[in-house]
Scaffold this active site. Structure first.
Site, PDB file in Angstrom:
ATOM      1  N   ASP A 194       0.831  -1.207   0.000  1.00  0.00           N
ATOM      2  CA  ASP A 194       0.000   0.000   0.000  1.00  0.00           C
ATOM      3  C   ASP A 194       0.868   1.260   0.000  1.00  0.00           C
ATOM      4  OD1 ASP A 194      -1.847   2.002   0.558  1.00  0.00           O
ATOM      5  OD2 ASP A 194      -2.330   1.279   2.567  1.00  0.00           O
ATOM      6  N   HIS A 367      -3.974   4.463   6.497  1.00  0.00           N
ATOM      7  CA  HIS A 367      -2.864   3.964   5.682  1.00  0.00           C
ATOM      8  C   HIS A 367      -1.513   4.261   6.330  1.00  0.00           C
ATOM      9  CE1 HIS A 367      -5.528   3.184   2.212  1.00  0.00           C
ATOM     10  NE2 HIS A 367      -6.182   4.244   2.662  1.00  0.00           N
TER      11      HIS A 367
END
Length: 554
Positions: A194, A367
């Site tokens: 990610d 994130h």
């Protein structure tokens, strides 16, 4: 050579959203995620965007399974459209309980109840042809997220899904450091990781930081509290409920998506609500202001959302008044800043105290930031590295981090959608590409819209266009000239004057009934007029012309 692993991103490596990756070994294919992206401002008339599914559909006989990392729409939203094209083929879909709970509801909306959904939990292992897939718990902004440890005949692949390293997650379920380290110790061939926050230094704050901010705000609030967040952020909803209960407030969930998601999470045990805390909206008049917490969506300034209607005084049951506190507990998605700014201004004008990301810590990202990304690289210690989930600049930033952690430059690949990364015993290289791109969705059809020009031409040729021409005095919102209704390719004006007169009266009466704040905001006024006239033509004529309000302010 058959001993070859192909990795093909079909979405998610040139944008935030559309996440979808294909892994192919021999005659076996697995698909990781099938996400959508919400339209950009210039995508007029588009509901959302999905990846081009051509490659997957053409190779449907080779698909051994579809694996979902978590329940966010940018990872699951394209699944109904994919499964429509795989009808007749027994392709199982794997995911954790909450992920499948959210997906099951979406599939039902598309009449796809027959799709085989197989529930898994972290550390479960499944065999899919040449692939052995292990599910690894991660922390993220939605409950039940997993990474994937994929063992192939060539070596191990780790796909992180969306993650951050949260030391104090709301549900107490930590990221599985042991499993990631185990893959590193055994040897990992490839890491796909990610990249959303690859430009952000340090560590991402824990979700529990939001609770501290909520408690501080609740302790000072003298009236009602309205919290706007993403419908899928179950952790955020849970914290709002917990703090509301602590301060003796009742919770009202407002908005279809947030009510549906909360009920699914409650039924599955991922959301815990004290008895008599969750009330329906019709209970609002019976409560004192100091007893009320309303949780809703609309944090991105969507013109027809619940929060937008509250902000402009258009909601039937919720009217802002002095003393209300409104919390926008979500990140401003790039491109939405102006819409969100307008909502904030409307709320302030009506007497609310508005608290948002720039003035308070009422949102944290889901994130990983740079230090967490480094830690993941060092735990997994891959031979090859592919950054995923992010705009090109995010991928570049992440690839630089990987090189600094000792991965040779020639082993780091920044892929584009459709490019094929081939890995063999001799090495890895980008070798050709498959069909990829974006498909625009209007309604529930797939492939109806290939590009905007084609969509507009088709729309105009089939249903024509209706122009609403009107001049409005800016300070008062009074109509100065018009409304005039002009049509092309829709109806013959001279023989349909009665219909046009009704539309003209409908537009005029709609504007007169609107609050001056709405008439002063062109985007809101255009959306309202477009919606009203669209409903009229649909109900009276079953026609759907392109409707373009043209508003001149004087």
């Amino acid at each position: 050579m058959n001993n070859k692993l192909s990795v093909i991103p079909l979405g998610g490596v040139e944008e935030v959203g559309l996440n979808m990756t294909v892994l192919k070994f021999g005659d076996d294919i697995i698909v990781v995620d099938a996400g959508l992206m919400f339209p950009e401002e210039d995508m007029l008339g588009v509901d959302f965007v999905i990846p081009d599914l051509t490659y997957v559909i053409e190779n449907s006989d080779r698909i051994r399974g579809i694996i979902l990392t978590h329940g966010h729409e940018d990872h699951t939203g394209a699944l109904p459209f994919l499964m429509k094209n795989l009808k007749g083929r027994d392709v199982p879909v794997y995911g954790t309980p909450l992920t499948l709970g959210l997906v099951r509801h979406k599939l039902a909306e598309h009449h796809l109840e027959e799709v085989r959904l197989i529930s898994v939990k972290p550390r479960d292992v499944i065999e899919l042809g040449a692939f052995r897939v292990e599910f690894i718990r991660v922390t993220h902004s939605i409950v039940d997220g997993v990474a994937l440890g994929i063992t192939t005949p060539l070596g191990r692949v780790v796909h992180t899904g969306d993650f951050k390293i949260d030391p104090t997650p709301v549900d107490g379920e930590l990221l599985d450091f042991h499993k990631f380290t185990e893959y590193g110790e055994k040897g990992t061939l490839l890491l796909l990781s990610d990249s959303t926050n690859a430009e952000r230094g340090g560590f991402t704050f824990s979700e529990k930081e939001v609770r501290r901010s909520f408690e501080d705000i609740f302790s000072k609030a003298e009236g009602r509290i309205i919290i706007s967040t993403f419908a899928s952020n179950i952790h955020r909803i849970q914290q709002a409920i917990d703090v509301a209960a602590k301060f003796g407030r009742k919770v009202i969930l407002c908005g279809k998506s947030i009510v549906v998601n909360a009920q699914i999470a409650l039924d599955l045990g991922y959301l815990k609500i004290p008895r008599d805390t969750w009330l329906k909206l019709d209970a609002l008049p019976r409560l004192r202001d100091t007893e009320v917490v309303i949780i809703t969506t609309g944090s991105q300034g969507e013109p027809m959302s619940v929060l937008s209607r509250i902000a402009t005084g258009e909601h039937k049951q919720i009217q802002i008044r002095d003393g209300d506190t409104v919390i926008l507990s979500a990140k401003m998605i790039p491109g939405n800043e102006r819409s969100i700014g307008r909502i904030i201004n409307h709320l302030f004008r009506r007497g609310a105290n508005v608290i948002y990301e720039k003035v308070s810590e009422i949102h944290v990202s889901g994130h990983a930031s740079k230090e967490e990304l480094k830690l993941m690289l060092n735990m997994v210690h891959p031979k090859y590295f592919v950054p995923v989930h992010g705009e090109y600049r995010f991928l570049v930033s992440h690839s630089r981090l990987a090189r600094k952690q000792g991965i040779p430059s020639e082993n780091v690949f920044i892929l584009r959608n459709g490019e094929v990364l081939e890995i063999t015993e001799e090495g890895a290289s980008v070798n050709g590409s498959v069909q990829s791109g974006r498909v625009f969705i209007d309604g529930k059809g797939i492939g109806d819209v290939e590009e905007m020009v084609l969509r507009d031409r088709r729309w105009l040729s089939q249903d024509g266009i209706v122009l609403i021409l009107i001049t409005i005095e800016k300070p008062s919102g009074d109509i100065v000239v018009g409304p005039d209704i002009v049509t092309r390719g829709f109806i013959y004006e001279e023989s349909s004057q009665e219909i046009l007169d009704e539309v003209r009266d409908l537009v005029a009466s709609t504007i007169k009934e609107l609050d001056p704040e709405v008439t002063a905001d062109q985007s809101l006024l255009q959306a309202r007029l477009r919606n009203v006239v669209k409903k009229y033509f649909r109900n009276t004529m079953d026609r759907r012309p392109m409707i373009m309000p043209i508003i001149i302010e004087v």
